[in-house]
Scaffold this active site. Sequence first.
Site, PDB file in Angstrom:
ATOM      1  N   TYR A  32       0.827  -1.218   0.000  1.00 51.52           N
ATOM      2  CA  TYR A  32       0.000   0.000   0.000  1.00 51.52           C
ATOM      3  C   TYR A  32       0.858   1.263   0.000  1.00 51.52           C
ATOM      4  CZ  TYR A  32      -4.654  -1.991   0.900  1.00 51.52           C
ATOM      5  OH  TYR A  32      -5.865  -2.632   0.814  1.00 51.52           O
ATOM      6  N   LYS A  62       3.199 -15.354   2.761  1.00 51.41           N
ATOM      7  CA  LYS A  62       3.388 -16.117   1.525  1.00 51.41           C
ATOM      8  C   LYS A  62       4.885 -16.422   1.426  1.00 51.41           C
ATOM      9  CE  LYS A  62       1.802 -17.890  -2.355  1.00 51.41           C
ATOM     10  NZ  LYS A  62       0.856 -19.025  -2.411  1.00 51.41           N
ATOM     11  N   ASP A 103      -2.981 -18.277   1.014  1.00 55.24           N
ATOM     12  CA  ASP A 103      -4.007 -18.955   0.214  1.00 55.24           C
ATOM     13  C   ASP A 103      -4.681 -20.052   1.051  1.00 55.24           C
ATOM     14  OD1 ASP A 103      -1.523 -20.180   0.184  1.00 55.24           O
ATOM     15  OD2 ASP A 103      -1.613 -20.815  -1.906  1.00 55.24           O
ATOM     16  N   ASP A 135     -12.182  -9.002   4.917  1.00 52.93           N
ATOM     17  CA  ASP A 135     -13.489  -9.024   4.237  1.00 52.93           C
ATOM     18  C   ASP A 135     -14.069 -10.434   4.267  1.00 52.93           C
ATOM     19  OD1 ASP A 135     -13.316  -6.323   3.523  1.00 52.93           O
ATOM     20  OD2 ASP A 135     -14.132  -6.694   1.513  1.00 52.93           O
TER      21      ASP A 135
HETATM   22  C1  IPM Z   1     -10.296  -1.165   4.208  1.00 56.49           C
HETATM   23  C2  IPM Z   1     -10.537  -0.587   2.848  1.00 56.49           C
HETATM   24  C3  IPM Z   1      -9.360   0.312   2.497  1.00 56.49           C
HETATM   25  C4  IPM Z   1      -8.104  -0.548   2.531  1.00 56.49           C
HETATM   26  C5  IPM Z   1      -9.500   1.047   1.162  1.00 56.49           C
HETATM   27  C6  IPM Z   1     -10.755   1.895   1.126  1.00 56.49           C
HETATM   28  C7  IPM Z   1      -8.300   1.867   0.827  1.00 56.49           C
HETATM   29  O1  IPM Z   1     -10.715  -1.607   1.917  1.00 56.49           O
HETATM   30  O2  IPM Z   1     -10.176  -0.375   5.176  1.00 56.49           O
HETATM   31  O3  IPM Z   1     -10.248  -2.388   4.332  1.00 56.49           O
HETATM   32  O4  IPM Z   1      -7.823  -1.269   1.578  1.00 56.49           O
HETATM   33  O5  IPM Z   1      -7.415  -0.499   3.545  1.00 56.49           O
HETATM   34 MG    MG Z   2     -10.863  -3.547   2.775  1.00 53.13          MG
END
Ligand code: IPM
Ligand code: MG
Length: 360
Positions: A146, A195, A227, A255
């Site tokens: 990132y 990984k 994975d 997620d």
């Molecule tokens: C999260 C979101 C953010 C990330 C995005 C909006 C940049 O997906 O907080 O998980 O990837 O960190």
């Molecule tokens: Mg996210």
Amino acid sequence: MDKKIAVIAGDGIGPEIVTEAKKILSVIEDKFNHRFEYKEVLMGGISIDVHGVPLTDEALEEAKKSDSVLLGAVGGDVGNSKWYGVEPSLRPEAGLLALRKGLELFANIRPAYLYDELKSACPLRDDIIGDGFDMVIMRELTGGIYFGERNTQEVNGILKATDILTYDEEEIRRIAIRGFDIAMKRKKKVTSVDKANVLDSSRLWRKVVNEVAKDYPNVELEHMLVDNCAMQLVKHPRQFDVILTENMFGDILSDEASMITGSIGMLSSASLGKTKLGLYEPSHGSAPDIAGQNVANPIATILSAAMMLRYSFDLDQEADAIESAVKQVLKEGYRTIDIMSQGCNQVGTKEMGDLIAKRI
Ligand code: IPM
Ligand code: MG
């Protein structure tokens, strides 16, 4: 207790869900005799509309001066919104990354807990769910791909894009320590996800995590490839206590972990650094498709406010009160549409906020 909270409502459903979290905090103020002073701060698309950039220096300063930051969500529909025709550093999400980096919030805690009442909303089979699961994802937040160098160039008429993934051992050590510390307060198990069969950054990750583990003889450590972890989360989620991982793996796995709790609309998060100042936000996004319709689930934001009370202000009793009220309302059968199931009472964003407020 007097505390100053920077409030970033943001975009999409952000303003609606933050309103509900503030409703809950105001009940806490009255009941427990505290005073929260709010400072509205712009970030994301709304800041682009007003200032031309997703986070101004003044907004960052305002956040730094506060005792904590409460955030709704930022961003719009990536395919369709006016905020995305510009260079990446001027898009809404860049504001969030700059805020995390600017406040040095390297430790992102994302709990994934299956409420008994929401078992029917969980997409997994009953025999996999068993008596439920309760895990925490400890995601590194200010390093990795990132924040590495990135660019897009044309080389011999062919477009080429690069994103660099870098970690140094200090960045890994400090997040690993947080992961083990939190495991000590839980079931004392850390699953470090990497990984290492491919990436150098992961091999360094594993080495440093092993070193840190020596200081925590009571915590069981296992290493898992990312994975495999993605698979294990849906095959046997009960095995996890603390998942410790780097920035992008943590983004993806959180997620997934949230979805098996029934809805991403339930999951809170805390981002912490070296000081008490933390950033508290739901794990979900800005959901522009349902913004302004009073249907978004405010629970993740309300639970994030509870985490703020717990981690930044040391108000455990107050945080407990919010968490029990949420459980109570679920037990009584009230649901927003994302967690709706047969025989329950469907309510909107505001009504859910009101119900939780009353139960406190
Ligand atoms: C999260 C979101 C953010 C990330 C995005 C909006 C940049 O997906 O907080 O998980 O990837 O960190
Ligand atoms: Mg996210």
